[in-house]
Design an enzyme around this catalytic site. Structure first.
Site, mmCIF file in Angstrom:
data_model
loop_
_atom_site.group_PDB
_atom_site.id
_atom_site.type_symbol
_atom_site.label_atom_id
_atom_site.label_comp_id
_atom_site.label_asym_id
_atom_site.label_seq_id
_atom_site.Cartn_x
_atom_site.Cartn_y
_atom_site.Cartn_z
ATOM 1 N N ALA A 132 -3.067 -5.899 6.981
ATOM 2 C CA ALA A 132 -2.131 -5.416 6.258
ATOM 3 C C ALA A 132 -2.361 -6.191 4.992
ATOM 4 O O ALA A 132 -2.609 -7.289 4.719
ATOM 5 C CB ALA A 132 -0.818 -5.473 6.768
ATOM 6 N N THR A 164 -5.683 -1.320 7.311
ATOM 7 C CA THR A 164 -4.726 -0.346 6.334
ATOM 8 C C THR A 164 -5.024 -1.111 4.771
ATOM 9 O O THR A 164 -5.587 -2.086 4.658
ATOM 10 C CB THR A 164 -3.270 -0.619 6.722
ATOM 11 O OG1 THR A 164 -2.659 -1.836 6.499
ATOM 12 C CG2 THR A 164 -3.151 -0.107 7.923
ATOM 13 N N VAL A 168 -4.111 -10.893 7.294
ATOM 14 C CA VAL A 168 -3.527 -10.609 5.910
ATOM 15 C C VAL A 168 -4.956 -10.320 5.290
ATOM 16 O O VAL A 168 -5.809 -10.965 5.306
ATOM 17 C CB VAL A 168 -2.959 -11.963 5.373
ATOM 18 C CG1 VAL A 168 -2.697 -11.823 4.012
ATOM 19 C CG2 VAL A 168 -1.721 -12.455 6.236
ATOM 20 N N LYS A 169 -4.459 -9.037 4.437
ATOM 21 C CA LYS A 169 -5.900 -8.540 3.701
ATOM 22 C C LYS A 169 -5.543 -9.116 2.250
ATOM 23 O O LYS A 169 -4.537 -8.526 1.639
ATOM 24 C CB LYS A 169 -6.137 -7.076 3.818
ATOM 25 C CG LYS A 169 -7.219 -6.621 3.509
ATOM 26 C CD LYS A 169 -7.056 -5.129 4.100
ATOM 27 C CE LYS A 169 -8.558 -4.275 3.889
ATOM 28 N NZ LYS A 169 -8.330 -2.894 4.063
ATOM 29 N N VAL A 170 -6.615 -9.595 1.703
ATOM 30 C CA VAL A 170 -6.609 -10.001 0.095
ATOM 31 C C VAL A 170 -7.812 -9.482 -0.455
ATOM 32 O O VAL A 170 -9.038 -9.404 0.158
ATOM 33 C CB VAL A 170 -6.370 -11.758 0.131
ATOM 34 C CG1 VAL A 170 -5.120 -12.101 0.554
ATOM 35 C CG2 VAL A 170 -7.543 -12.239 0.527
#
Ligand code: G3P
Length: 217
Positions: free
Chosen positions: A56, A27, A82-84
Protein backbone atom coordinates in the site's frame (compact mmCIF):
# COMPACT_ATOMS: atom_id res chain seq x y z
CA UNK A 1 9.32 -16.97 -8.69
CA UNK A 2 6.56 -15.24 -6.77
CA UNK A 3 3.51 -13.79 -8.51
CA UNK A 4 2.03 -10.58 -7.14
CA UNK A 5 -1.12 -9.14 -8.70
CA UNK A 6 -0.96 -5.47 -9.58
CA UNK A 7 -4.54 -4.34 -8.94
CA UNK A 8 -7.01 -3.18 -6.32
CA UNK A 9 -9.90 -5.08 -7.94
CA UNK A 10 -11.12 -7.62 -5.36
CA UNK A 11 -12.86 -10.00 -7.78
CA UNK A 12 -9.79 -10.28 -10.01
CA UNK A 13 -7.54 -10.97 -7.02
CA UNK A 14 -9.99 -13.56 -5.65
CA UNK A 15 -10.15 -15.45 -8.96
CA UNK A 16 -6.37 -15.84 -9.18
CA UNK A 17 -6.02 -16.44 -5.45
CA UNK A 18 -8.42 -19.40 -5.64
CA UNK A 19 -6.00 -20.98 -8.14
CA UNK A 20 -3.00 -20.48 -5.86
CA UNK A 21 -1.50 -17.92 -8.24
CA UNK A 22 -1.28 -15.02 -5.78
CA UNK A 23 1.77 -14.70 -3.58
CA UNK A 24 1.02 -11.04 -2.88
CA UNK A 25 -0.64 -7.89 -4.19
CA UNK A 26 0.66 -4.48 -5.17
CA UNK A 27 -1.42 -1.33 -5.31
CA UNK A 28 -0.60 2.28 -6.07
CA UNK A 29 -2.59 5.54 -6.07
CA UNK A 30 -3.60 5.09 -9.73
CA UNK A 31 -4.93 1.58 -9.04
CA UNK A 32 -6.81 2.80 -5.94
CA UNK A 33 -8.34 5.61 -8.04
CA UNK A 34 -9.33 3.07 -10.70
CA UNK A 35 -11.06 0.90 -8.08
CA UNK A 36 -13.16 3.87 -6.96
CA UNK A 37 -12.78 2.64 -3.36
CA UNK A 38 -11.47 4.15 -0.14
CA UNK A 39 -7.79 3.20 0.25
CA UNK A 40 -8.08 1.90 3.81
CA UNK A 41 -11.25 -0.09 3.13
CA UNK A 42 -10.12 -1.73 -0.08
CA UNK A 43 -6.64 -2.47 1.27
CA UNK A 44 -8.16 -4.18 4.32
CA UNK A 45 -10.34 -6.32 2.07
CA UNK A 46 -7.30 -7.34 0.00
CA UNK A 47 -5.30 -8.15 3.14
CA UNK A 48 -8.14 -10.34 4.44
CA UNK A 49 -8.22 -12.24 1.15
CA UNK A 50 -4.51 -12.79 0.51
CA UNK A 51 -1.97 -14.30 2.89
CA UNK A 52 1.12 -12.75 1.29
CA UNK A 53 2.41 -9.18 1.36
CA UNK A 54 0.08 -6.42 0.19
CA UNK A 55 1.83 -3.22 -0.88
CA UNK A 56 0.00 0.00 0.00
CA UNK A 57 1.59 3.25 -1.16
CA UNK A 58 2.05 6.44 0.85
CA UNK A 59 0.76 9.72 -0.58
CA UNK A 60 3.20 12.18 1.05
CA UNK A 61 6.49 13.37 -0.41
CA UNK A 62 8.32 14.27 2.82
CA UNK A 63 9.87 11.54 4.95
CA UNK A 64 8.15 12.36 8.25
CA UNK A 65 4.66 12.26 6.74
CA UNK A 66 5.54 9.14 4.72
CA UNK A 67 6.56 7.45 7.96
CA UNK A 68 3.34 8.55 9.71
CA UNK A 69 1.25 7.35 6.75
CA UNK A 70 3.22 4.12 6.63
CA UNK A 71 2.49 3.47 10.31
CA UNK A 72 -1.22 4.10 9.70
CA UNK A 73 -1.21 1.71 6.73
CA UNK A 74 0.58 -0.90 8.88
CA UNK A 75 -2.37 -0.84 11.30
CA UNK A 76 -4.63 -2.22 8.56
CA UNK A 77 -3.25 -5.77 8.74
CA UNK A 78 -0.15 -7.79 9.52
CA UNK A 79 0.62 -8.43 5.86
CA UNK A 80 0.95 -4.78 4.83
CA UNK A 81 4.10 -3.73 2.99
CA UNK A 82 4.57 0.04 2.93
CA UNK A 83 5.33 1.34 -0.55
CA UNK A 84 7.42 4.51 -0.85
CA UNK A 85 8.76 6.32 -3.91
CA UNK A 86 12.43 6.20 -4.85
CA UNK A 87 13.30 9.71 -3.68
CA UNK A 88 15.72 10.78 -0.99
CA UNK A 89 12.78 11.23 1.41
CA UNK A 90 11.41 7.85 0.34
CA UNK A 91 14.75 6.26 1.22
CA UNK A 92 14.70 7.93 4.64
CA UNK A 93 11.20 6.57 5.25
CA UNK A 94 12.34 3.15 4.02
CA UNK A 95 15.26 3.10 6.45
CA UNK A 96 13.12 4.10 9.44
CA UNK A 97 10.28 1.67 8.70
CA UNK A 98 12.59 -1.23 7.84
CA UNK A 99 14.69 -0.60 10.98
CA UNK A 100 11.39 -0.91 12.89
CA UNK A 101 10.98 -4.38 11.36
CA UNK A 102 8.42 -3.54 8.69
CA UNK A 103 8.39 -4.60 5.05
CA UNK A 104 9.03 -1.76 2.60
CA UNK A 105 8.61 -1.74 -1.18
CA UNK A 106 10.58 1.04 -2.87
CA UNK A 107 8.78 1.92 -6.08
CA UNK A 108 9.33 4.01 -9.22
CA UNK A 109 12.82 2.60 -9.74
CA UNK A 110 14.32 3.38 -13.14
CA UNK A 111 18.05 2.87 -12.62
CA UNK A 112 20.41 0.33 -11.07
CA UNK A 113 21.96 3.06 -8.91
CA UNK A 114 18.55 3.80 -7.45
CA UNK A 115 18.12 0.09 -6.73
CA UNK A 116 21.50 0.02 -5.00
CA UNK A 117 20.46 2.89 -2.72
CA UNK A 118 17.16 1.19 -1.90
CA UNK A 119 18.96 -1.99 -0.89
CA UNK A 120 21.34 0.01 1.32
CA UNK A 121 18.29 1.66 2.95
CA UNK A 122 16.89 -1.78 3.86
CA UNK A 123 14.17 -2.18 1.23
CA UNK A 124 12.38 -5.52 1.31
CA UNK A 125 11.41 -5.11 -2.34
CA UNK A 126 12.70 -2.91 -5.15
CA UNK A 127 10.21 -2.20 -7.93
CA UNK A 128 11.89 -1.46 -11.28
CA UNK A 129 9.28 -0.32 -13.83
CA UNK A 130 9.93 -2.28 -17.02
CA UNK A 131 7.08 -1.08 -19.23
CA UNK A 132 7.64 2.60 -18.58
CA UNK A 133 11.30 2.27 -19.64
CA UNK A 134 10.24 0.41 -22.79
CA UNK A 135 7.76 3.27 -23.42
CA UNK A 136 10.65 5.71 -23.84
CA UNK A 137 12.75 3.33 -25.95
CA UNK A 138 14.97 2.17 -23.11
CA UNK A 139 15.39 -1.49 -22.19
CA UNK A 140 13.43 -2.40 -19.06
CA UNK A 141 14.81 -5.95 -18.99
CA UNK A 142 18.37 -4.65 -19.06
CA UNK A 143 17.61 -2.84 -15.82
CA UNK A 144 16.35 -6.06 -14.21
CA UNK A 145 19.56 -7.81 -15.34
CA UNK A 146 21.77 -5.04 -13.90
CA UNK A 147 20.01 -5.07 -10.56
CA UNK A 148 20.21 -8.89 -10.39
CA UNK A 149 23.97 -8.73 -11.05
CA UNK A 150 24.59 -5.99 -8.51
CA UNK A 151 22.48 -7.53 -5.76
CA UNK A 152 24.14 -10.92 -6.33
CA UNK A 153 27.63 -9.36 -6.37
CA UNK A 154 27.17 -8.09 -2.84
CA UNK A 155 24.59 -10.45 -1.38
CA UNK A 156 21.83 -7.86 -0.93
CA UNK A 157 18.66 -9.55 0.27
CA UNK A 158 16.28 -6.97 -1.23
CA UNK A 159 13.93 -8.82 -3.57
CA UNK A 160 13.64 -7.67 -7.18
CA UNK A 161 9.96 -7.09 -7.86
CA UNK A 162 9.62 -6.57 -11.61
CA UNK A 163 6.80 -4.06 -12.08
CA UNK A 164 5.05 -2.14 -14.85
CA UNK A 165 4.68 -5.46 -16.63
CA UNK A 166 2.67 -5.13 -19.80
CA UNK A 167 3.12 -8.48 -21.57
CA UNK A 168 3.61 -12.18 -21.02
CA UNK A 169 7.12 -11.82 -22.44
CA UNK A 170 8.00 -9.39 -19.65
CA UNK A 171 7.09 -12.16 -17.21
CA UNK A 172 9.08 -14.79 -19.12
CA UNK A 173 12.16 -12.56 -19.39
CA UNK A 174 11.93 -11.64 -15.69
CA UNK A 175 11.82 -15.35 -14.83
CA UNK A 176 14.82 -16.07 -17.07
CA UNK A 177 16.87 -13.28 -15.50
CA UNK A 178 15.92 -14.34 -11.99
CA UNK A 179 13.72 -11.52 -10.72
CA UNK A 180 12.40 -12.73 -7.36
CA UNK A 181 8.86 -11.50 -7.96
CA UNK A 182 6.77 -10.15 -10.81
CA UNK A 183 3.75 -7.98 -10.28
CA UNK A 184 1.37 -7.91 -13.21
CA UNK A 185 -2.21 -6.97 -14.02
CA UNK A 186 -4.59 -9.97 -13.77
CA UNK A 187 -5.18 -9.97 -17.54
CA UNK A 188 -1.46 -10.40 -18.27
CA UNK A 189 -1.15 -13.29 -15.81
CA UNK A 190 -4.21 -14.97 -17.34
CA UNK A 191 -2.83 -14.43 -20.86
CA UNK A 192 0.09 -16.74 -19.99
CA UNK A 193 -2.22 -19.71 -20.55
CA UNK A 194 -2.82 -18.87 -24.21
CA UNK A 195 -1.23 -20.81 -27.06
CA UNK A 196 -2.70 -21.21 -30.55
CA UNK A 197 -1.50 -24.82 -30.75
CA UNK A 198 -3.37 -25.61 -27.53
CA UNK A 199 -6.56 -24.18 -29.09
CA UNK A 200 -5.94 -26.01 -32.37
CA UNK A 201 -5.17 -29.29 -30.63
CA UNK A 202 -8.25 -29.02 -28.45
CA UNK A 203 -10.45 -28.30 -31.48
CA UNK A 204 -9.16 -31.50 -33.13
CA UNK A 205 -9.78 -33.54 -29.97
CA UNK A 206 -13.29 -32.12 -29.65
CA UNK A 207 -14.04 -33.03 -33.29
CA UNK A 208 -12.90 -36.62 -32.64
CA UNK A 209 -14.87 -36.82 -29.39
CA UNK A 210 -17.97 -35.83 -31.34
CA UNK A 211 -17.25 -38.11 -34.29
CA UNK A 212 -16.58 -41.16 -32.11
CA UNK A 213 -19.23 -40.24 -29.53
CA UNK A 214 -16.67 -40.64 -26.72
CA UNK A 215 -18.33 -40.34 -23.31
CA UNK A 216 -16.86 -40.54 -19.80
CA UNK A 217 -19.84 -39.47 -17.68
O1 G3P B 1 3.48 -1.91 -10.30
C1 G3P B 1 3.62 -0.71 -10.98
C2 G3P B 1 2.62 -0.62 -12.06
O2 G3P B 1 1.34 -0.51 -11.53
C3 G3P B 1 2.86 0.42 -13.05
O3 G3P B 1 2.43 -0.11 -14.24
O4 G3P B 1 1.58 -0.09 -16.53
O5 G3P B 1 1.20 1.89 -15.00
O6 G3P B 1 3.47 1.41 -15.90
P1 G3P B 1 2.17 0.83 -15.48
Amino acid sequence: MKFFVDTAEIDAIAELNDLGMVDGVTTNPSLIKKSGRDIIEVTKEICDLVAGPVSAEVTAVDADTMIAEGRKLLEIAENITVKVPLTWDGLKACKTLSDDGHKVNVTLCFSANQALLAAKAGATFISPFIGRLDDINLDGMELIEDIRTIYDNFGFETEILAASIRSVNHILDSARIGADVITAPPAVIKAMVNHPLTDKGLDAFLADIKAADIKIL
